[in-house]
Design an enzyme around this catalytic site. Structure first.
Site, mmCIF file in Angstrom:
data_model
loop_
_atom_site.group_PDB
_atom_site.id
_atom_site.type_symbol
_atom_site.label_atom_id
_atom_site.label_comp_id
_atom_site.label_asym_id
_atom_site.label_seq_id
_atom_site.Cartn_x
_atom_site.Cartn_y
_atom_site.Cartn_z
ATOM 1 N N CYS A 73 0.841 -1.203 0.000
ATOM 2 C CA CYS A 73 0.000 0.000 0.000
ATOM 3 C C CYS A 73 0.873 1.249 0.000
ATOM 4 O O CYS A 73 1.993 1.236 0.499
ATOM 5 C CB CYS A 73 -0.908 0.050 1.223
ATOM 6 S SG CYS A 73 -2.128 -1.264 1.339
ATOM 7 N N ASP A 74 0.309 2.316 -0.555
ATOM 8 C CA ASP A 74 0.966 3.609 -0.440
ATOM 9 C C ASP A 74 -0.096 4.691 -0.529
ATOM 10 O O ASP A 74 -1.053 4.563 -1.303
ATOM 11 C CB ASP A 74 2.005 3.820 -1.538
ATOM 12 C CG ASP A 74 2.902 5.008 -1.232
ATOM 13 O OD1 ASP A 74 3.911 4.808 -0.529
ATOM 14 O OD2 ASP A 74 2.589 6.129 -1.674
#
Length: 214
Positions: A76-77
């Site tokens: 995730c980012d």
């Protein structure tokens, strides 16, 4: 057996998954985020966060080696888009102070890229994989807060290493007026989107529950 691997050092993402009944392994990636962003700097912010999430998930998946169970690596980012500008982690006190001041009484869009890599049991090389991803977006409205409140918040250190210089699940939550969209996404991982992505990979979400959430 299905094993979830979180390719993130974020305690907020980990606690969100645990509260949802999952018990993921945590493995940190060592990707060069600046180099990846340089490659996609002219792309939409949704593409940028997805590229970073993909790189993190793939990097951790590569590090697993041969496995005896199905592993699903989640990368995730997150980035905050405010008045057309992309706000990542401020890193410095000065930048955090300015960003918090800019957000006061304003609104932004929190974009989180999600990428999942499935690593299946095998003795062959390369490892067989399936992977997919998507970006979730939530609109965040901020209350107005004073310069004294901003200084006190930044002094805690909390906003220095989070996207957009604020959190909703910590001390910064008192400055968030409302969220349009998935609130989990603002924490850094969208549970509804994650469930759909895993379902597309053949995973029944309730089968991942290791405990009853409270």
């Amino acid at each position: 057996m299905t094993i979830i691997v979180l390719a993130s050092a974020s305690p907020a993402r980990l606690s969100t998954l645990r509260a949802a009944g999952l018990d993921p392994l945590v493995r940190l990636s060592n990707v060069d985020e600046d180099a990846i962003l340089q490659q996609v700097k002219d792309e939409a912010i949704e593409t940028q966060v997805l590229a970073l999430a993909k790189a993190k998930a793939r990097n951790v998946a590569d590090s697993l080696g041969p496995v005896s169970d199905n592993h699903f690596v989640i990368g995730c980012d997150s980035m905050l888009q405010h008045h057309g500008q992309v706000l990542g982690k401020p890193h410095s006190v000065e930048r955090a102070l300015q960003r918090c001041a800019d957000l006061s009484g304003s609104e932004g869009f929190l974009h989180t890229g999600h990428w999942i890599v499935q690593v299946s049991p095998t003795t062959d090389s390369p490892l067989p994989r399936a992977e997919l991803g998507k970006t979730a977006t939530s609109k965040v409205l901020f209350n107005e807060f004073s310069s004294e409140e901003i200084a006190a918040y930044v002094a805690t250190g909390e906003p220095l290493e989070v996207a957009g210089s604020f959190t909703i699940d910590g001390l910064g939550g008192a400055f968030v007026k409302s969220v349009e969209g998935d609130p989990h996404n603002v924490v850094g991982i969208s549970l509804p989107l994650l469930r759909l992505l895993l379902n597309d990979l053949g995973v029944f979400w309730p089968s991942l529950w290791t405990k009853r959430s409270t």
